[in-house]
Design a protein around this motif. Structure first.
Motif: not given
Length: 124
Positions: A48-52, A69-75, A77-88
């Protein structure tokens, strides 16, 4: 000759699709996924946007790495967090991402990642 080429293209396409995994969401928390070395995967979580509160990786995994880095897209009411991983390397990790304000944890996402054949043996 054309049939052999078509079959080759089809096999290559199937292998590429098989190595890609879907984006994982909060509804996938608690799931288990088996991947090969060097496979990318993505976790997308909403807040949630502005939830702390923010989504944060709780600990660094051993057999997977956060690629960028984690990508954060805000609109509004919501914030979308995108975590990109790779197996090593082969093994078993539990990716744990927490929704926290720094003091309290409001939600947790966990994904058990089994990498390679040794990971499959260790994960059972």
């Amino acid at each position: 000759m054309k049939t052999i080429f078509k079959n080759y293209v089809l096999i290559v396409a199937m292998l590429l699709l098989a190595s890609c995994s879907k984006p994982y969401k909060l509804s996938d928390s608690g799931s288990r996924v088996t991947l090969s070395e060097d496979d990318p995967f993505e976790i997308i979580l909403e807040g949630e946007v502005n939830s702390g509160y923010t989504w944060r990786l709780d600990a660094n995994p051993q057999f997977t790495e956060l690629e960028k880095p984690v990508v954060i897209i805000k609109n509004e009411t919501t914030e979308t967090y995108t975590f990109n991983f790779k197996t090593v390397s082969e093994g078993v990790d539990v990716i744990r991402i927490i929704y926290t304000d720094g003091n309290n944890i409001a939600n947790t996402f966990e994904l058990k990642v089994i990498v390679g054949e040794m990971g499959l043996i260790e994960g059972e």
